[in-house]
Write a protein that holds these residues in place. Structure first.
Motif, short mmCIF file in Angstrom:
data_model
loop_
_atom_site.label_atom_id
_atom_site.label_comp_id
_atom_site.label_asym_id
_atom_site.label_seq_id
_atom_site.Cartn_x
_atom_site.Cartn_y
_atom_site.Cartn_z
N ASN A 140 0.84 -1.21 0.00
CA ASN A 140 0.00 0.00 0.00
C ASN A 140 0.88 1.26 0.00
O ASN A 140 0.54 2.27 0.62
N SER A 141 2.00 1.18 -0.72
CA SER A 141 2.91 2.33 -0.87
C SER A 141 2.21 3.41 -1.70
O SER A 141 1.23 3.13 -2.40
N ASP A 142 2.75 4.64 -1.65
CA ASP A 142 2.18 5.74 -2.45
C ASP A 142 2.12 5.32 -3.93
O ASP A 142 1.15 5.56 -4.61
N TYR A 143 3.22 4.69 -4.39
CA TYR A 143 3.29 4.31 -5.80
C TYR A 143 2.15 3.38 -6.19
O TYR A 143 1.45 3.59 -7.18
N LEU A 144 1.95 2.35 -5.39
CA LEU A 144 0.98 1.32 -5.80
C LEU A 144 -0.45 1.82 -5.64
O LEU A 144 -1.32 1.52 -6.49
N ARG A 145 -0.71 2.61 -4.59
CA ARG A 145 -2.08 3.15 -4.43
C ARG A 145 -2.41 4.07 -5.60
O ARG A 145 -3.49 4.00 -6.18
N ASP A 146 -1.44 4.88 -5.98
CA ASP A 146 -1.62 5.80 -7.11
C ASP A 146 -1.83 5.01 -8.42
O ASP A 146 -2.71 5.35 -9.22
N ALA A 147 -1.02 3.97 -8.61
CA ALA A 147 -1.15 3.16 -9.84
C ALA A 147 -2.54 2.53 -9.92
O ALA A 147 -3.17 2.54 -10.99
N ARG A 148 -3.02 2.02 -8.80
CA ARG A 148 -4.35 1.38 -8.81
C ARG A 148 -5.43 2.39 -9.20
O ARG A 148 -6.28 2.11 -10.05
N LEU A 149 -5.36 3.57 -8.58
CA LEU A 149 -6.41 4.58 -8.85
C LEU A 149 -6.35 5.04 -10.30
O LEU A 149 -7.38 5.20 -10.96
N LYS A 150 -5.13 5.23 -10.81
CA LYS A 150 -5.00 5.67 -12.22
C LYS A 150 -5.56 4.59 -13.15
O LYS A 150 -6.26 4.90 -14.11
N MET A 151 -5.23 3.35 -12.87
CA MET A 151 -5.72 2.27 -13.75
C MET A 151 -7.24 2.18 -13.71
O MET A 151 -7.88 2.00 -14.74
N ILE A 152 -7.81 2.31 -12.53
CA ILE A 152 -9.27 2.23 -12.42
C ILE A 152 -9.91 3.39 -13.20
O ILE A 152 -10.94 3.22 -13.85
N ALA A 153 -9.23 4.55 -13.20
CA ALA A 153 -9.75 5.72 -13.93
C ALA A 153 -9.49 5.61 -15.44
O ALA A 153 -9.85 6.50 -16.20
N GLY A 154 -8.83 4.54 -15.87
CA GLY A 154 -8.60 4.33 -17.31
C GLY A 154 -7.34 5.00 -17.84
O GLY A 154 -7.16 5.13 -19.05
N GLU A 155 -6.45 5.41 -16.92
CA GLU A 155 -5.22 6.08 -17.35
C GLU A 155 -4.13 5.04 -17.64
O GLU A 155 -3.97 4.09 -16.88
N LYS A 156 -3.39 5.28 -18.71
CA LYS A 156 -2.30 4.35 -19.04
C LYS A 156 -1.05 4.73 -18.27
O LYS A 156 -0.66 5.90 -18.26
N LEU A 157 -0.39 3.77 -17.66
CA LEU A 157 0.83 4.05 -16.88
C LEU A 157 2.06 3.93 -17.78
O LEU A 157 2.21 2.94 -18.50
N ALA A 158 2.96 4.92 -17.68
CA ALA A 158 4.19 4.87 -18.48
C ALA A 158 4.98 3.60 -18.15
O ALA A 158 5.61 3.00 -19.03
N ASP A 159 4.93 3.16 -16.91
CA ASP A 159 5.70 1.98 -16.51
C ASP A 159 5.17 0.69 -17.12
O ASP A 159 5.80 -0.36 -17.01
N CYS A 160 3.98 0.75 -17.71
CA CYS A 160 3.37 -0.45 -18.30
C CYS A 160 3.43 -0.42 -19.83
O CYS A 160 2.72 -1.19 -20.49
N SER A 161 4.28 0.44 -20.40
CA SER A 161 4.27 0.62 -21.85
C SER A 161 4.60 -0.67 -22.60
O SER A 161 4.16 -0.88 -23.73
N PHE A 162 5.38 -1.56 -21.97
CA PHE A 162 5.74 -2.82 -22.63
C PHE A 162 4.47 -3.56 -23.07
O PHE A 162 4.35 -4.00 -24.21
N CYS A 163 3.50 -3.68 -22.18
CA CYS A 163 2.27 -4.40 -22.52
C CYS A 163 1.44 -3.65 -23.55
O CYS A 163 0.93 -4.24 -24.50
N TYR A 164 1.31 -2.32 -23.37
CA TYR A 164 0.50 -1.55 -24.33
C TYR A 164 1.10 -1.65 -25.73
O TYR A 164 0.38 -1.76 -26.72
N ASN A 165 2.45 -1.62 -25.82
CA ASN A 165 3.11 -1.75 -27.14
C ASN A 165 2.81 -3.11 -27.77
O ASN A 165 2.56 -3.20 -28.97
N TYR A 166 2.88 -4.15 -26.96
CA TYR A 166 2.56 -5.48 -27.47
C TYR A 166 1.16 -5.51 -28.05
O TYR A 166 0.92 -6.01 -29.14
N GLU A 167 0.23 -4.96 -27.29
CA GLU A 167 -1.17 -4.99 -27.72
C GLU A 167 -1.33 -4.21 -29.03
O GLU A 167 -2.06 -4.64 -29.93
N ASN A 168 -0.63 -3.07 -29.15
CA ASN A 168 -0.71 -2.29 -30.39
C ASN A 168 -0.19 -3.08 -31.59
O ASN A 168 -0.58 -2.83 -32.73
#
Ligand SMILES: C[S@@+](CC[C@H](N)C(=O)[O-])C[C@H]1O[C@@H](n2cnc3c(N)ncnc32)[C@H](O)[C@@H]1O
Ligand code: SF4
Length: 403
Positions: free
Chosen positions: A44-72
């Protein structure tokens, strides 16, 4: 819930790399300042709480670009695999307004740097055996010392989760998982729990995925395939090519030994698949590879070659157009014709190579060749990249000697 940014990893997964960094998963970017943390500190670090909220809001995380690139590129991503394993609605309902999750992780992936090989595709971020090579070729003073106490602490987290029946998946990679003391702490505890009627069914339900180099049949005097056959194990055997190609790619391993081990593991653990890195040598020698695994049946789970930091010719996208297209066209044709399971994901990767080819224009072949020759001096069972090309692909050999 479906949105194209969210990933179950942020809600169920605890991952520590071989360099003891924290990441959302093995393909995400490392999180700064989180090295050697416990899961209590991470979860429940600041990083992970923030990442969860951003993902739920539909925001793409820069740290997850590997997966988004694959999907593209039309390739199935780890995010999509994770979301297939964990229904997101159930998880998201448990997240509080500030991103906190009271439940603990259920899917663990803790690694070690300890390895007995120095595969040419790999590097000092994953294998202790690469330290000398990285020093010579990259001027890097890599930290490959094992912190046994930290690794033990991580192992105890998994063991506590098993006692509480909160663990449902464990991924073992490395380094080499069969050489990881913490892995064995967990397995021997699971063996004990298996004997307890309160735990038998639960322990059998815990899924364990392995990436292993298949060089080890024994841990001390324990016969590994027999131990692992008691559990719900999926084994991905990292076998890059056969014969000379294997001995070049899996630098330090002997083909005869690994071929024997593959047959033994397969007998004990039916859910054993081959997982090759689709590097240039493997693709140039694809017929022998497919012939061998077709004669043994099973599935393949091959994956993309991710360029490491060394300069080399392992990436087929680096080659001149005529060589690239001849090799890729032949490989696609050969794989389309196979009866082995899992060919779709291999074909996705090869199609992605085609789409990305134009991003690899004008490599400095002379510089790459110089580095390749310096790397050759460290090879354990092969003489040189040049000799391998001579054995597996004459036109490419002629091109290479002419550089
Ligand atoms: C780092 S290894 C660790 C586990 C174990 N030592 C093994 O070799 O299976 C995990 C997986 O990454 C693969 N790998 C190594 N170098 C790679 C690269 N440059 N790109 C993609 N996968 C790679 C390995 O072949 C293996 O399947
Ligand atoms: S066996 Fe695995 S960790 Fe070790 S060098 Fe090879 S790919 Fe890297």
């Amino acid at each position: 819930m479906t949105n194209d940014s969210i990933c179950a990893a942020a809600f169920v997964h605890s991952h520590v790399t071989a360099k003891y960094e924290r990441k959302l998963c093995c393909v995400a970017k490392p999180i700064e300042g989180m090295e050697k943390t416990t899961t209590e500190e991470y979860w429940n670090s600041d990083y992970l709480r923030d990442a969860r909220l951003k993902m739920i809001a539909g925001e793409k995380l820069a740290d997850c670009s590997f997966c988004y690139n694959y999907e593209n590129m039309g390739v199935t991503s780890f995010r999509q695999v994770m979301n297939g394993m964990y229904p997101l609605d159930n998880i998201i309902n448990k997240v509080t307004q500030d991103g906190t999750l009271e439940s603990s992780p259920s899917y663990y992936d803790y690694r070690t740097i300890t390895c007995n090989l120095q595969c040419v595709t790999c590097d000092d971020n994953h294998s202790s055996k690469h330290a000398a090579i990285a020093r010579e070729l990259l001027g890097r003073n890599s930290q490959t010392k094992v912190d046994l106490q930290y690794e033990k602490k991580l192992g105890h987290e998994i063991i506590s989760g098993l006692h509480a029946k909160t663990v449902d998946n464990i991924y073992w990679a490395g380094g080499e998982p069969m050489l990881m003391a913490t892995h064995w702490d967990v397995i021997f505890e699971m063996e004990k729990l298996l004997e307890d009627p309160e735990y038998t069914d639960y322990i059998k339900s815990v899924r364990m995925f392995y990436n292993t180099n298949m060089t080890k049949l024994y841990w001390k005097d324990h016969f590994i395939p027999a131990i692992l056959s008691k559990f719900n194990v999926t084994l991905w055997a990292s076998i890059d090519g056969v014969a000379e190609t294997f001995e070049y790619c899996r630098d330090g391993a002997k083909w005869d030994t690994v071929r024997e081990n593959w047959l033994i593991y397969k007998k004990h653990i039916p859910n054993t698949s081959v997982t090759a890195v689709l590097s240039a040598p493997v693709l140039m020698d694809i017929d022998r590879f497919m012939d061998f695994f077709e004669s043994n049946d099973g599935n393949m789970f091959n994956h993309q070659y991710e360029p490491n930091d060394y300069k080399n010719l392992l990436d087929i996208r680096l080659y001149p157009d005529d060589i690239f297209h001849t090799v890729i066209d032949h490989a696609i044709d050969r794989i389309r014709r196979t009866h082995l399971g899992g060919k779709e994901s291999t074909l996705e990767v090869l199609e992605m190579y085609r789409k990305q080819k134009s991003d690899f224009s004008n490599p400095d072949y002379q510089e790459i060749k110089n580095h390749t020759q310096r790397r050759d001096k460290f090879l354990k069972n092969s003489k040189s990249f040049e000799e391998l090309l001579q054995q597996i692909n004459k036109p490419t050999y002629n091109w290479y000697v002419g550089i």
